[in-house]
Design a protein around this motif. Structure first.
Motif, short mmCIF file in Angstrom:
data_model
loop_
_atom_site.label_atom_id
_atom_site.label_comp_id
_atom_site.label_asym_id
_atom_site.label_seq_id
_atom_site.Cartn_x
_atom_site.Cartn_y
_atom_site.Cartn_z
N ASP B 52 -40.25 34.50 -7.87
CA ASP B 52 -39.40 35.24 -6.94
C ASP B 52 -40.17 36.40 -6.34
O ASP B 52 -40.90 37.10 -7.05
CB ASP B 52 -38.13 35.75 -7.63
CG ASP B 52 -37.07 36.17 -6.61
OD1 ASP B 52 -36.25 35.32 -6.23
OD2 ASP B 52 -37.10 37.34 -6.18
N ASP B 53 -40.00 36.58 -5.04
CA ASP B 53 -40.76 37.64 -4.37
C ASP B 53 -40.20 39.03 -4.67
O ASP B 53 -40.84 40.03 -4.40
CB ASP B 53 -40.80 37.39 -2.85
CG ASP B 53 -39.42 37.32 -2.22
OD1 ASP B 53 -38.41 37.35 -2.95
OD2 ASP B 53 -39.35 37.21 -0.98
N CYS B 65 -16.61 34.57 -4.41
CA CYS B 65 -15.61 33.58 -4.83
C CYS B 65 -16.30 32.37 -5.44
O CYS B 65 -17.06 31.67 -4.77
CB CYS B 65 -14.79 33.10 -3.63
SG CYS B 65 -13.97 34.42 -2.75
N GLN B 123 -22.02 38.63 -6.78
CA GLN B 123 -23.21 37.80 -6.97
C GLN B 123 -24.21 38.47 -7.91
O GLN B 123 -24.91 37.79 -8.67
CB GLN B 123 -23.85 37.50 -5.60
CG GLN B 123 -25.01 36.52 -5.67
CD GLN B 123 -25.34 35.89 -4.33
OE1 GLN B 123 -24.49 35.77 -3.45
NE2 GLN B 123 -26.58 35.49 -4.15
N VAL B 149 -44.32 33.30 -2.90
CA VAL B 149 -45.04 32.09 -2.51
C VAL B 149 -45.35 32.20 -1.01
O VAL B 149 -44.43 32.31 -0.19
CB VAL B 149 -44.21 30.84 -2.82
CG1 VAL B 149 -44.93 29.59 -2.34
CG2 VAL B 149 -43.93 30.77 -4.31
N ASP B 310 -29.16 27.35 -0.28
CA ASP B 310 -29.15 27.85 1.10
C ASP B 310 -30.37 27.44 1.92
O ASP B 310 -30.30 27.43 3.15
CB ASP B 310 -29.06 29.39 1.10
CG ASP B 310 -27.62 29.89 1.09
OD1 ASP B 310 -26.72 29.10 0.78
OD2 ASP B 310 -27.41 31.09 1.38
N GLY B 323 -22.57 29.27 -1.86
CA GLY B 323 -23.06 29.26 -3.24
C GLY B 323 -22.43 28.12 -4.04
O GLY B 323 -23.11 27.46 -4.83
N ASN B 324 -21.15 27.88 -3.83
CA ASN B 324 -20.48 26.81 -4.57
C ASN B 324 -21.10 25.45 -4.25
O ASN B 324 -21.28 24.61 -5.13
CB ASN B 324 -18.98 26.81 -4.26
CG ASN B 324 -18.26 27.98 -4.92
OD1 ASN B 324 -18.30 28.12 -6.13
ND2 ASN B 324 -17.63 28.82 -4.13
#
Ligand SMILES: Cc1cc2nc3c(=O)[nH]c(=O)nc-3n(C[C@H](O)[C@H](O)[C@H](O)COP(=O)(O)OP(=O)(O)OC[C@H]3O[C@@H](n4cnc5c(N)ncnc54)[C@H](O)[C@@H]3O)c2cc1C
Lengths: 67, 543
Positions: B52-53, B65, B123, B149, B310, B323-324
């Protein structure tokens, strides 16, 4: 004016219908859209056919005019 | 109190000083999707390196939700109960027009499910819980913060990544590259993949506020409130949600040509909030202005590079399908990738991830774009139809159903796709499992929790289950030697699945075949082979 409260015949396809209705208007000018709506009313009237039903629908639609 | 964004430490990766052995899986991005992906794989014994950046969890609450199916998947990943405990449970949505309530819906009117229709949870908590869960797999998950990356090359049987860190660059090889790098995926841009679709011109102000007194007034249970043309924000729409820690989410539709930067200035935001909550004191926690898009990639699988979450698809948030939807990607891909890596399924099983999840994502996009279109009429005629629908909705039931303020996230059916054996049963092949309470001696438990995660053959009441390698066997409301058994204390399980029925369940909790009370071992083996992409029938369908 007496208003008829109808059972819901549209769900579960209501969103598909609404999207199709909006799509039918896409790209039309406002006068063209009103003309399309008029044609649509006449076509739907022919589809329904029964005069009593049509009168009840007209009365119901009119009853919201001042709200 | 505002959330404490303690940064995660940067640890110099081994690759900076010497080449690292080739990794099985590189996961690019430690958002909810990348983290969930790593945990899913680890639970199947597959090691991964997560890059992860950044070095903090999601800034701002963003997704709040979380749907029932997502919670069931998070349950399997070991964070569901924690989320449920912290989250705000709700299931009723109420739509208002002006001052008046016009329509309400109940997303889960029946009892007998472990998880509710929805919880609201910021989140940043979801990511925090996932990062903490990752710590349970020190030998399987290598999570590296501040590892951006910046390049990748696919060599057909592995991918080489170039990674930028505060201590310099290094290279890393992996058999599979999972692009979980979010809506602005640099992986996608590097590969020149088309990502165009509907962008909505309207802007939305999203604000989280903290306040002691509830903006829902004395309404006793948390709900989702949506206004068309609210008195406090005339001519536009507004949405109100409750979150834990006395935080409330407010979405306000802005003008098409609004200046996003000016609109997020507290001097502009505070009066808008006061118009809603009145004189009750509040603290502004997070504000952002968004334009929403509904877009997906044509293909989610490109050689050894697989797009998840996403990076593969984005939707407007009305319906909570972003997200779901991404968590369902994880659920679908995890077992397939693990089976391919351990040689129990052919590599092309991965292509069915694209088929099934591209379908799910298209369904999410369709629903989200219809809702957003309804909220933001683009022509005078669209506005006219909506105004009249709202008028009719005062007393016409059909018109209430037309009011589209978001059709909330539901899992899609996988019926008709190659891995499912067609059949008829009370729950059809392709459908996700329906939950029900079960009892195991003195222990109360749940159907979904007991059946998902691996291939499971489950029978209800009087059934005979043949033994097939690689398939767990469960009898509910009956008994058979060599099978796990549960009682059905409420009768809901038998009611939902039917007595004398047998189902084959995929590891992601979707039903892939249905049978009568005594299927043969050959029938089960055939359905299993098909679900793993190993039979001729599937090969033809995939090709
Ligand atoms: C206002 C708003 C409200 C929303 N509400 C909801 C909701 O209620 N329910 C719902 O389900 N969804 C909702 N969503 C959508 C949800 O936030 C996203 O779907 C979710 O964050 C997607 O997760 P992800 O892991 O795919 O991407 P992200 O969360 O964007 O994570 C991507 C990660 O990749 C990292 N990264 C990026 N590039 C690189 C690189 N080159 N190298 C290494 N790492 C990289 C990033 O730092 C980040 O950590 C909402 C979104 C918004 C904006």
């Amino acid at each position: 004016m007496s208003r008829t409260i109808a059972a819901d015949n549209l769900s579960p396809v209501q969103d598909e219908f609404y999207a199709a209705l909006m799509q039918a208007h896409e790209g039309l000018s406002e006068p063209q859209s009103h003309a399309l709506n008029a044609r649509l009313v006449l076509l739907m009237a022919n589809h329904i056919g029964a005069l009593d039903d049509l009168r009840a629908l007209l009365t119901t639609a009119r009853s919201y005019a001042d709200e | 109190m505002a959330y404490d964004y303690t940064p995660f430490p940067f640890v110099a990766p081994p690759g900076l000083s010497a080449p690292e052995p080739r990794h099985k899986v590189a996961i690019v991005g430690a958002g909810p999707i990348g983290l969930a992906m790593a945990i899913d794989l680890a639970q199947r014994g597959v090691p991964s390196v997560v890059l992860d950046d950044n070095n903090v969890v999601s800034v701002g609450s963003r997704a709040i939700c979380w749907a029932k199916r997502t919670l069931e998947i998070f349950d399997r990943l070991g964070v569901g109960e924690r989320m449920l405990e912290k989250g705000v449970t709700w299931k009723v949505g109420r739509n208002f027009h002006g001052h008046d309530e016009v329509y309400s819906f109940d997303l889960l009117p029946e009892d007998g499910h472990k998880y509710p229709a929805f919880i609201n949870l910021q989140q940043y908590y979801v990511e925090q819980y996932l990062v903490e869960r990752v710590q349970d797999f020190p030998d399987l998950i290598d999570l590296r913060f501040k590892n951006a990356v910046i390049k990748h090359e696919d060599y057909g049987d592995h991918v080489v990544l170039t990674i930028d860190t505060p201590k310099g660059n290094y290279h890393l090889e992996a058999e599979y590259y999972l692009a979980c790098d979010g809506a602005n995926s640099a992986t996608r841009t590097r590969m020149g993949l088309d990502f165009t679709g509907q962008t909505f011109q309207e802007q939305f102000l999203i604000a989280d506020i903290e306040m002691e007194q509830s903006p829902f007034g004395d309404h006793p249970v948390p709900e989702r409130w949506f206004w068309f043309d609210p008195p406090f924000h005339p001519g536009k729409s507004a949405l109100l949600h409750a979150q834990p820690d006395n935080i409330y989410r407010i979405d306000l539709q802005l003008d098409v040509d609004a200046d996003g930067r000016a609109e997020s200035d507290p001097d502009r935001v505070i009066p808008r909030i006061k118009a809603i909550v009145g004189d009750k004191p509040f603290r502004l926690d997070w504000v952002s202005v968004y334009k929403f898009r509904c877009i997906k990639l044509d293909r989610f699988v490109h050689g050894r590079v697989i797009f998840v979450g996403d990076s593969a698809h984005v939707v407007s948030p009305f319906g909570a399908r972003g997200g779901n939807g991404g968590i369902q990607d994880v659920d679908n891909l995890g077992w397939k990738l693990a089976a391919v890596l351990d040689g129990t399924a052919p590599a092309k099983l991965i292509d069915t991830y694209h088929d099934e999840r591209s379908h799910g994502s298209a369904e999410n996009i369709l629903n989200s774009s219809r809702s957003t279109n309804f909220m933001t009429p683009k022509t005078p005629i669209e506005a006219l139809f909506r105004a009249e629908a709202l008028k009719l909705a005062k007393d016409q039931p059909f018109a209430r159903r037309l009011l589209n303020s978001g059709r909330l996230s539901l899992p899609c059916s996988l019926a008709g796709f190659a891995l499912q054996t067609p059949g008829t049963a009370p729950v059809l092949p392709g459908a996700p499992l329906l939950d029900a309470p079960l009892r195991d001696g003195n222990r109360d438990t749940w159907l979904v929790a007991e059946l998902q995660g691996r291939f499971t053959l489950v029978g209800f009441d009087a059934v005979t289950l043949p033994q097939v390698d690689g398939v767990d066997r469960v009898v509910i409301g009956g008994a058979q030697d060599g099978c796990r058994r549960f009682e059905d204390p409420t009768g809901l399980a038998l009611g939902r699945y039917g007595a004398a029925r047998v189902y084959l369940i995929r590891p992601d909790g979707h039903i892939c075949a249905a049978f009568g009370p005594a299927p043969s071992a050959a029938e089960i083996a055939a359905a299993l082979a098909r679900a793993k992409g190993t039979t001729a029938a599937t090969e033809r369908a995939i090709a």
